[in-house]
Design an enzyme around this catalytic site. Structure first.
Site, PDB file in Angstrom:
ATOM      1  N   GLY A 162     -14.806  11.854  92.385  1.00  0.00           N
ATOM      2  CA  GLY A 162     -13.728  12.723  91.923  1.00  0.00           C
ATOM      3  C   GLY A 162     -13.554  12.674  90.422  1.00  0.00           C
ATOM      4  N   ASN A 163     -13.775  11.496  89.814  1.00  0.00           N
ATOM      5  CA  ASN A 163     -13.623  11.376  88.362  1.00  0.00           C
ATOM      6  C   ASN A 163     -14.662  12.205  87.617  1.00  0.00           C
ATOM      7  OD1 ASN A 163     -11.377   9.573  88.185  1.00  0.00           O
ATOM      8  ND2 ASN A 163     -12.694   7.931  88.881  1.00  0.00           N
TER       9      ASN A 163
ATOM     10  N   LYS B  17      -5.632   1.959  96.219  1.00  0.00           N
ATOM     11  CA  LYS B  17      -6.440   3.115  95.822  1.00  0.00           C
ATOM     12  C   LYS B  17      -5.773   3.854  94.661  1.00  0.00           C
ATOM     13  CE  LYS B  17      -9.880   6.008  96.417  1.00  0.00           C
ATOM     14  NZ  LYS B  17     -11.253   5.591  96.179  1.00  0.00           N
TER      15      LYS B  17
ATOM     16  N   LYS C  29     -13.644   7.780  99.628  1.00  0.00           N
ATOM     17  CA  LYS C  29     -14.605   8.859  99.896  1.00  0.00           C
ATOM     18  C   LYS C  29     -16.002   8.316 100.193  1.00  0.00           C
ATOM     19  CE  LYS C  29     -17.393   9.698  96.042  1.00  0.00           C
ATOM     20  NZ  LYS C  29     -17.207   8.420  95.415  1.00  0.00           N
TER      21      LYS C  29
ATOM     22  N   LYS D 151     -18.948   1.457  96.811  1.00  0.00           N
ATOM     23  CA  LYS D 151     -20.181   2.243  96.943  1.00  0.00           C
ATOM     24  C   LYS D 151     -21.248   1.441  97.667  1.00  0.00           C
ATOM     25  CE  LYS D 151     -19.240   5.024  92.844  1.00  0.00           C
ATOM     26  NZ  LYS D 151     -17.814   4.679  92.853  1.00  0.00           N
TER      27      LYS D 151
END
Length: 333
Positions: free
Chosen positions: A12-13, A128, A212, A274
């Protein structure tokens, strides 16, 4: 190269903080996705929404506080809004790239809900980050006014934190699967999916943001994807990051990845989720592989020429056995 089913997770960043900057950012992402689709791969694109959902939520809270007769909009609804506008930008960018390259492929976004457990421990410990960065004084003021919790994030300021429960089930999975099988480029599980719980047989949104990367791993697992590709700001994952003995990782097994996580090699809220997502996917889908790399290196990563590849221990053992078998044949020729 054979056609593969690939789930791509965009951060998103990397999509910018405003609609204007996002429009520019998705053009680059669209080029990478188009490269893979044109080569025949079946693509599902997931994306983060941390800055975007925070921006929407802040705007809604401000409006409700300062305007008459404007209702409070829950975070789950803000997540749905972010899926819509990020999906719209990605669809538009992909449409333009496909048209420029005279390539025909349908593109569609799926508003995606993700079932979470209501008793997930994450609801008691928000971690988060969402939304923009604030100074300490700004964060303190908002916290006192709205009851939000803030943490310092990556040395860039303070951000609001919300719960991040683990994804249990992608509710729109069958729709996504059917679209993928029809060669539609699907944009799904935006922002990790809209978190919902089941109460008395009915679904209800909750104030949270599902990671995500973990949702992308769950989606890739359930779709029996050949590859989970997590696109981030670096070309490869490194151990001893930012130290004189920093070392990039090219190919590691699940057990090696777990060992590095236990050693604290990856930063929480940054590289750690990740790697965790990649490990989850490969553990539950041993025939698949996961790659972490940058957007620029994605085409090479598909070919095994870039990025950090995480593979199952069984596949690595099989590879070693094959190499030993070849060596044996050569030595006895």
């Amino acid at each position: 190269m054979r056609s593969r089913k690939i789930v791509i997770a965009l951060g998103g960043n990397a999509l910018g903080d405003t609609p204007q900057s996002q429009l520019a950012a998705v053009q680059k992402a669209a080029g990478c996705i188009a490269d893979l689709a044109i080569k025949g791969h079946r693509i599902v694109v997931a994306h983060g929404n941390g800055p975007q959902v925070g921006m929407i939520n802040l705007a809604m809270d401000y409006s409700a506080t300062n305007g008459p007769h404007i209702p409070i909009i829950p975070l789950a609804e803000c997540g749905a809004m972010s899926q819509g506008y990020i999906g719209y930008h990605l669809q538009q960018a992909l449409y333009d790239v496909f048209r420029e390259r005279s390539f025909r492929r349908e593109i569609a976004s799926v508003v995606t809900q993700v079932l979470v457990h209501e008793d997930d421990a994450a609801f008691g410990k928000p971690v988060k980050p969402i939304g923009k960065f604030y100074t300490w004084e700004e964060a303190l003021k908002i916290a006192s006014e709205k009851g939000f919790q803030f943490v310092e994030d990556s040395g860039r300021g303070f951000r609001r934190v919300v719960a991040s429960p683990r994804p249990q089930r992608i509710l729109e999975l069958n729709v996504i699967r059917r679209m993928m099988e029809e060669d539609v480029v699907v944009i799904a599980a935006g922002g990790g999916g809209i978190p919902v719980v089941e109460r008395d047989g009915r679904l209800q949104g909750v104030d949270a943001v599902v990671d995500k990367d973990l949702s992308s791993a769950k989606l890739a697992e359930d779709l029996e994807a050949d590859m989970l590709m997590i696109l981030t700001a670096v070309d490869r994952v490194c151990v001893n990051f930012n130290r004189p003995n920093q070392r990039p990782l090219d190919r590691i097994t699940v057990q090696e990845a777990i060992g590095h996580m236990r050693d604290g090699q990856f930063a929480p809220g940054s590289m750690l989720p990740k790697v965790e997502a990649c490990v989850e996917f490969v553990k539950n889908n041993p025939k698949g592989e996961a790659v972490i790399t940058s957007l620029d290196q994605a085409p090479k990563a598909i070919l095994g020429e870039a990025g950090t590849r995480i593979v199952s221990d069984r596949s690595e053992e099989s590879k070693i056995k094959k190499l030993r078998s070849v060596d044996h044949v050569i030595s006895n020729a």
